[in-house]
Design a protein around this motif. Structure first.
Motif, PDB file in Angstrom:
ATOM      1  N   ARG A  11       0.864  -1.178   0.000  1.00 47.50           N
ATOM      2  CA  ARG A  11       0.000   0.000   0.000  1.00 47.50           C
ATOM      3  C   ARG A  11       0.893   1.218   0.000  1.00 47.50           C
ATOM      4  NH1 ARG A  11      -3.160   3.202  -1.532  1.00 47.50           N
ATOM      5  NH2 ARG A  11      -4.978   3.989  -0.447  1.00 47.50           N
ATOM      6  N   TYR A  13       0.948   5.614  -0.715  1.00 46.93           N
ATOM      7  CA  TYR A  13       0.265   6.863  -1.017  1.00 46.93           C
ATOM      8  C   TYR A  13       1.243   7.693  -1.817  1.00 46.93           C
ATOM      9  CZ  TYR A  13      -2.816   5.331   2.722  1.00 46.93           C
ATOM     10  OH  TYR A  13      -3.676   4.609   3.498  1.00 46.93           O
ATOM     11  N   GLU A  54      -7.665  -0.114   0.369  1.00 49.82           N
ATOM     12  CA  GLU A  54      -7.405  -0.891  -0.834  1.00 49.82           C
ATOM     13  C   GLU A  54      -5.907  -0.978  -1.084  1.00 49.82           C
ATOM     14  OE1 GLU A  54      -9.857   0.159  -4.171  1.00 49.82           O
ATOM     15  OE2 GLU A  54     -11.432   0.871  -2.842  1.00 49.82           O
ATOM     16  N   THR A  56      -2.404  -1.265  -3.090  1.00 49.89           N
ATOM     17  CA  THR A  56      -1.982  -0.773  -4.398  1.00 49.89           C
ATOM     18  C   THR A  56      -1.219  -1.852  -5.163  1.00 49.89           C
ATOM     19  OG1 THR A  56      -0.183   0.287  -3.167  1.00 49.89           O
ATOM     20  CG2 THR A  56      -1.946   1.691  -3.939  1.00 49.89           C
TER      21      THR A  56
ATOM     22  N   ARG B   6      -6.475  10.883   0.570  1.00 50.83           N
ATOM     23  CA  ARG B   6      -5.815  10.510  -0.677  1.00 50.83           C
ATOM     24  C   ARG B   6      -6.216   9.116  -1.118  1.00 50.83           C
ATOM     25  NH1 ARG B   6       0.113  11.761   0.865  1.00 50.83           N
ATOM     26  NH2 ARG B   6      -0.895  12.131   2.832  1.00 50.83           N
ATOM     27  N   HIS B   7      -6.717   8.384  -0.156  1.00 49.03           N
ATOM     28  CA  HIS B   7      -6.833   6.955  -0.337  1.00 49.03           C
ATOM     29  C   HIS B   7      -7.636   6.535  -1.566  1.00 49.03           C
ATOM     30  CE1 HIS B   7     -10.016   4.127   1.579  1.00 49.03           C
ATOM     31  NE2 HIS B   7      -9.549   3.586   0.502  1.00 49.03           N
ATOM     32  N   ILE B  12      -8.224   3.780  -8.677  1.00 50.67           N
ATOM     33  CA  ILE B  12      -9.091   2.621  -8.534  1.00 50.67           C
ATOM     34  C   ILE B  12     -10.423   2.931  -9.183  1.00 50.67           C
ATOM     35  CG2 ILE B  12     -10.284   1.165  -6.874  1.00 50.67           C
ATOM     36  CD1 ILE B  12      -7.817   2.223  -5.005  1.00 50.67           C
TER      37      ILE B  12
END
Lengths: 361, 569
Positions: A11, A13, A54, A56, B6-7, B12
């Motif tokens: 994951r 950011y 979620e 990445t 930001r998620h 997605i």
């Protein structure tokens, strides 16, 4: 109860990676803890299992069913993963009674009111809250609220139970009590548990296996005793239990062990260590406080130091000993307590050596 | 929080993340409404003001008229004077009700803040009974009753307008000061006492520096509010000698010309007035009113003992309330009950005849129905859209979520007159939609104007709910929409009800925008009152004023009741 498989889970950011390459298989009915300091990525990993975050990269598979795989365009919403989760804040809904809270997951699955109430009552009984279904959440104590959250998470027999620091808001005594209760419940129901904590004693007390994490990566995986006795690196050694971290030069080396002369300590400190480190190089040495013993009458191979602090803890005595420029921490049997100012000759019963690489401790 | 924001944006596709779904549709509709009703009118207004071969033609024309300059001067004079009065009233009163052992401090706080919910133009109408040149009751009391030499104190004057605006905007300062005082850690003042400072010294050295910012912010809000005000100068300005003209009344004058040229000059003047909106965020922030809705008050503050000043303070507070708020409302009530205003006070002169006459007029029934319908619909719409936007901002994980807040605030910051001109531009023919003369026009303006109030209240509610509440519902098997409807909404119900009334109350007596947007079939209580007051029947006007005040006070009482005293005045 189900297996849980995380494959190269990641994951990030933007350019900031929170979790990297998390690879782990968790067996059905296993109790596994994610342990690490705050910001190590353990909660993010748990939330990715839950579907609240979620990934990445990588994949999550619950009970053989692929639920997250960004590369393949797979994402199953959290409500469709059949999980139970206990939040750090418990997240009990204040506009529902305790019974309604516990019965809510069943309501969402179309279970009739009567069956729901019966199941909720049964679950509350299981967590020792029988008869409290009609109360409002705020009427319960912190420990009771925690049990309600547990009952709600278990009521629909989840594939996996996720626990996000569920004990951190409780006082010490209650925390210990609930540790064993959760463990007991897990054994009886045979549910697979993932437990996130930053408290090493919680993790050691409850887990079949501990996954130690740091900066988004797994550092070591294994049963608690193995991690404690055979830490893979200085970080794991320091994070699980107390450790005196010292430095020394390796005098000779075997295949599984080495002999190290400790630097910066008074006396003639030479210790035999587990771990093979090349002779002539510098090494980091970890000695647990309980592995020191007082050795009167001997002279070689000993650390000598002066007692600077003695704390009586009932079953044992916590001592600080100043030696050279360093301070050592000792756990001695209660009967053999030295006095403040005594000079001691110490021997290490057990020690682990790590080659000094680029510093990572 | 920033991580969560930001998620959702890491490439997605929504179809997989559960964001397609009904929830995303609702969000898209809310953003669409925000853009169409809040942003479009003001954008068109600015664009229109620059139209033509020479983009500055309208501005040049406007600048060439001396009357416009005097209107600008009028606006600035009235607003500065009103801000000064609001400051001078609000600072001592705010401190008295929040920090001292003034008897009944809580109730006084509510009473002194009443002008916050009662429209200022209603106060102006009330004052016309008290201080009009010869006929004003107070004037007559002074000259005839007390035998004072002729004292021509007239409310129809620049000073009168300044006085009423100052009084009606004083709650902005009062509440800002009261809340700033309550935010002070009592230990800070106690530490000063222990260090050797007397009570006055403590106030000057510790208390005042910590409330100064909030007080100035409140005064700036009063200044901006007065700049935007239309009702008071419209009621009192034309009859003043010399007549007082301000930008808002001047814009209305241009619109009343019903010419293209007049309209273009109105847009240019409006664009100038819109500049006031630029200072609004600063005023909101410094006055602390953006945190007002939080509703939590730190307990454990020991009130300052007034000692022998207690009675004097009580008398002062009572006098201020009586003179500024109670008296004009009482005057309205009395005049609405007097059969013949000229006959003076007597039991024989008391009658409900005006209520009977006014309410029997079909126009009044229509106005009453329109005002109720519009205020209720605007409140419902604002809560729906504002609540959705607040939710998107707090939970949506949208990279652009931060723009929602300033956009929602834009129409509230813009003067009502300006927003109304923008609405005329946007909804009379643009894209084939013509709402002119319909209730929809008024609804669009009301909902846009007061959206921010609902948005802020909803946001405050959502802020108090930890996201894990909804996450627990998701894990339990609830869809995103269901977790919102069954967990979040019940938990913020109190905030949503309060938000509804916060929009309902100002919409019910709205005048500034209505006077520009209403048509023959869509009078509201505000427009009807204004026309009765100006042209035919002041007694009938006071009947409507009493009705408006009664409904607003009732709504306010209801909010307080429902929220356990946390919201409302």
């Amino acid at each position: 109860m189900s297996t849980l498989e995380l494959r190269a889970l990641g994951r990030s950011y933007g350019t900031h990676a929170v979790v990297t390459g998390f690879d782990q298989k968790i067996a059905s009915g296993e109790f596994v803890s994610f342990l690490g300091p705050s910001g190590c990525g353990k909660t993010t990993t748990l939330r990715m299992i839950a579907g609240l975050d979620e990934p990445t990269s990588g994949e999550v598979e619950i009970g053989g069913r692929l639920v997250s795989a960004p590369a393949r365009g797979v994402f199953v919403a959290p409500e469709e993963r059949r999980l139970g989760m206990v939040f750090q804040s418990y997240a009990l809904w204040p506009h529902m009674t305790v019974g309604e809270n516990v019965g809510y997951p069943l309501k969402l699955r179309g279970v009739s009111r009567q069956e729901r109430d019966a199941a909720a009552a049964r679950m509350l009984e299981l967590v020792h809250l029988g008869g409290l279904g009609g109360r409002q959440p705020h009427q319960l104590s912190g420990g009771q609220q925690q049990r309600v959250a547990l009952a709600r998470a278990l009521v629909m027999e989840p594939e996996v139970l996720l626990l996000d620091e569920p004990l951190s808001n409780l006082d010490a005594q209650l925390r210990e009590e609930l540790r064993f209760e959760i463990k007991d419940l897990q054994r009886r129901l045979g549910v697979t548990v993932v437990f996130v904590t930053h408290d090493q004693s919680e993790a050691m007390a409850m887990s079949d296996r501990i996954i130690v994490m740091r900066e988004g990566r797994i550092r070591q995986v294994g049963p608690p005793a193995e991690l404690y006795g055979h830490p893979a690196d200085l970080f794991v050694a320091g994070f699980l239990g107390l450790a005196n971290v010292l430095e020394g030069v390796v005098e000779s080396s075997g295949s599984e062990s080495c002999r190290v002369r400790l630097s910066g300590l008074a006396g003639q400190p030479v210790v035999d260590c587990r771990g093979a480190v090349a002779a002539g190089t510098r090494a980091d040495i970890v000695i647990r406080p309980e592995h020191f013993e007082v050795a009167p009458g001997e002279t070689t191979g000993l650390v000598s130091g002066k007692v600077t602090r003695v704390t009586f803890l009932g079953d044992r005595v916590d001592c600080r000993v100043a030696s050279g420029g360093a301070e050592l921490r000792l756990a001695l049997a209660a009967g053999s307590a030295p006095c403040l100012g005594d000079t001691l000759a110490l021997r290490a019963r057990d020690a682990v050596a790590f080659a000094q690489g680029p510093r990572n401790g | 929080m920033s991580n969560r924001m930001r998620h959702q944006t890491a490439g997605i596709k929504p179809s997989r993340s559960g964001w397609a779904s009904p929830a995303a549709l609702v969000g898209a509709v809310a953003v669409g409404l925000l853009l169409y009703f809040c942003v479009l009118p003001l954008a068109l207004l600015v664009k229109h003001s620059f139209q033509g071969g020479d983009p500055f033609a309208s501005y040049r024309l406007v600048a060439s008229r001396a009357a416009n300059w005097s209107a600008l001067k009028g606006t600035l004079t009235v607003a500065s004077g009103a801000a000064a009065i609001a400051f001078l009233l609000g600072v001592p009163l705010g401190w008295l009700v929040a920090a001292t052992d003034l008897p009944g401090a809580r109730s006084w706080r509510s009473l002194l803040a009443l002008p916050y919910v009662v429209p200022a133009y209603i106060g102006a109408v009330g004052w016309t009974y008290l201080l009009s040149d010869r006929a004003g009751w107070l004037n007559r009391l002074l000259t005839e009753g007390l035998g004072a030499p002729a004292l021509p104190v007239s409310i129809y004057s620049l000073e009168g307008i300044i006085f009423i605006e100052g009084v009606f905007f004083s709650p902005f300062v009062l509440m800002a000061v009261a809340e700033a005082v309550e935010r002070i850690d009592p230990a800070l003042e106690e530490a000063a006492r222990v260090s050797g400072a007397g009570p006055v010294r403590v106030w000057l050295d510790v208390t005042w520096p910590m409330v100064r910012r909030a007080a100035l912010g409140g005064a700036l809000l009063a200044f901006l509010g007065t700049c935007a005000s239309y009702g008071v100068p419209a009621v009192l300005g034309p009859s003043a000698r010399p007549p007082v003209s301000v930008l808002t009344t001047r814009i209305k004058g241009y619109i009343d010309l019903h010419t293209t040229g007049g309209f273009r000059q109105a847009t240019a003047l409006s664009a100038v007035l819109l500049l006031a909106a630029l200072a609004f965020p600063l005023a909101e922030r410094t006055s602390g009113s953006d945190s007002r809705s939080a509703g939590s008050r730190p307990a454990g503050r020991k009130p300052v003992a007034l000692g022998r000043w207690r009675t004097a303070a009580l008398a002062g507070v009572g006098a201020v309330f009586g003179l500024t708020t109670f008296l004009p409302i009482l005057a309205l009530l009395i005049s609405s009950l007097m059969e013949n205003v000229g006959r003076g006070f007597s039991w024989e002169n008391l009658s409900l005849v005006h209520y009977w006459v006014v309410l029997r007029r079909p126009e009044a029934g229509l106005a009453l129905r329109n005002s109720f319908l519009l205020a209720a619909s605007a409140a419902t719409l604002a809560v729906g859209v504002g609540g959705t936007l607040a939710l998107m901002q707090a939970r949506g994980g949208l990279r652009w979520g931060w723009v929602l807040t300033p956009l929602a605030w834009l129409p509230y910051a813009a003067p009502g007159t300006v927003l109304a001109i923008g609405a005329i531009l946007a909804y009379t023919g643009a894209w084939g939609i013509n709402l002119y003369g319909t209730l929809w026009m008024l609804l669009a303006a009301y909902a846009a104007k007061y959206l921010a109030l609902a948005y802020r209240m909803a946001a405050a509610g959502i802020e108090q709910v930890h996201p894990s509440m909804e996450e627990a519902a998701r894990i339990s098997g609830a869809s995103r929409l269901r977790s919102i409807l069954e967990v979040l909404v019940p938990m913020v119900r109190g905030h949503l009800v309060a938000a509804w009334f916060l929009v309902f109350m100002p919409s019910f007596g709205e005048l500034t925008m209505s006077i520009l947007l209403f048509g023959p079939d869509t009078p509201t209580l505000g427009t009807m009152l204004f026309e009765l007051q100006s042209y035919e029947d002041p007694s009938a006007a006071s009947v409507l004023a009493v009705l408006i005040v009664a409904v607003i006070l009732l709504s306010n009482a209801l909010v307080r009741r429902l929220s356990g005293g946390r919201y409302g005045i």
